[in-house]
Scaffold this motif. Structure first.
Motif, PDB file in Angstrom:
ATOM      1  N   UNK A   3       0.852  -1.272   0.096  1.00  0.00           N
ATOM      2  CA  UNK A   3       0.093   0.092   0.023  1.00  0.00           C
ATOM      3  C   UNK A   3       0.959   1.121  -0.023  1.00  0.00           C
ATOM      4  N   UNK A   4       0.210   2.308  -0.439  1.00  0.00           N
ATOM      5  CA  UNK A   4       0.899   3.717  -0.593  1.00  0.00           C
ATOM      6  C   UNK A   4       0.178   4.686   0.356  1.00  0.00           C
ATOM      7  N   UNK A   5       0.675   5.333   1.247  1.00  0.00           N
ATOM      8  CA  UNK A   5      -0.068   6.308   1.890  1.00  0.00           C
ATOM      9  C   UNK A   5       0.642   7.728   1.330  1.00  0.00           C
ATOM     10  N   UNK A   6      -0.185   8.774   0.824  1.00  0.00           N
ATOM     11  CA  UNK A   6       0.196  10.068   0.168  1.00  0.00           C
ATOM     12  C   UNK A   6      -0.392  11.040   0.953  1.00  0.00           C
ATOM     13  N   UNK A   7       0.314  12.214   1.178  1.00  0.00           N
ATOM     14  CA  UNK A   7      -0.009  13.421   1.757  1.00  0.00           C
ATOM     15  C   UNK A   7      -0.508  14.214   0.477  1.00  0.00           C
ATOM     16  N   UNK A 150      -5.239  10.993   5.390  1.00  0.00           N
ATOM     17  CA  UNK A 150      -4.598  10.830   4.111  1.00  0.00           C
ATOM     18  C   UNK A 150      -5.256   9.869   3.254  1.00  0.00           C
ATOM     19  N   UNK A 151      -4.884   9.677   1.827  1.00  0.00           N
ATOM     20  CA  UNK A 151      -5.313   8.728   0.960  1.00  0.00           C
ATOM     21  C   UNK A 151      -4.384   7.526   1.048  1.00  0.00           C
ATOM     22  N   UNK A 152      -4.975   6.302   0.681  1.00  0.00           N
ATOM     23  CA  UNK A 152      -4.232   5.164   0.817  1.00  0.00           C
ATOM     24  C   UNK A 152      -4.649   4.472  -0.482  1.00  0.00           C
ATOM     25  N   UNK A 153      -3.455   4.000  -1.277  1.00  0.00           N
ATOM     26  CA  UNK A 153      -3.707   3.475  -2.526  1.00  0.00           C
ATOM     27  C   UNK A 153      -2.956   1.912  -2.454  1.00  0.00           C
ATOM     28  N   UNK A 154      -3.609   0.993  -3.352  1.00  0.00           N
ATOM     29  CA  UNK A 154      -2.910  -0.060  -3.333  1.00  0.00           C
ATOM     30  C   UNK A 154      -1.478  -0.020  -3.686  1.00  0.00           C
ATOM     31  N   UNK A 155      -0.319  -0.635  -3.466  1.00  0.00           N
ATOM     32  CA  UNK A 155       1.008  -0.625  -3.938  1.00  0.00           C
ATOM     33  C   UNK A 155       1.144  -1.281  -5.109  1.00  0.00           C
TER      34      UNK A 155
END
Length: 155
Positions: A3-7, A150-155
């Motif tokens: 997963x990826x957490x992005x500001x 934050x938004x969390x997307x699949x890695x």
């Protein structure tokens, strides 16, 4: 599960940085000075501001979709934040020691699942949501105050 957490990107906020309090007030924005840590979580850097730092408190539309789940609420952004922070397979500092509400959305912006992450179990809860094929992305919110984290997307 990756997963990826992005500001947030600082771009929409850059024109506000350094403006006078009067100009900010015309736009419904308030400049605050952090007086404790934690307590002032920046949505660009995904860290709590240090005591003495200035931040802008403003309304931000974090879920700009044409569904009933469109959402906007107050957030803090540091005036010194010039780049969004990205965490790959790691949680940002602002998730530490806070209960986090996780909302799982499908590709059309419809809420398909939600859960509460307490101390130490955010990664497990993210994994549970992403185990569902109908979840395209996750929004994290501070559970107590309700503000977007934050938004969390699949890695």
């Amino acid at each position: 599960m990756s997963y990826i957490v992005t500001g947030l990107s600082p771009d929409p906020f850059l024109p506000l940085f350094g403006q006078s309090d009067a100009v900010l007030a015309e736009r419904g924005v308030v400049r605050v000075r952090a007086d404790a840590k934690p307590g002032y979580p920046c949505r660009i850097t995904l860290e709590d501001a240090e005591p003495g730092e200035t931040l802008l408190l403003l309304n931000h539309e974090d879920h700009a979709v044409a569904t009933p789940y469109r959402n906007a609420y107050a957030i803090y952004v540091r005036e010194s934040a010039l780049a969004a922070t990205r965490f790959e397979d790691a949680l940002p500092p602002v998730f530490a020691n806070r209960p986090i509400a996780l909302r799982g959305y499908d590709g059309d912006g419809m809420l398909r699942g939600a859960t509460l992450a307490l101390a130490g179990d955010a990664e497990a809860r993210i994994g549970e949501l992403f185990a569902r094929p109908d979840i395209a992305y996750i929004h994290a919110h501070n559970a107590a105050h309700g503000c977007f984290s934050a938004r969390i997307d699949r890695g």
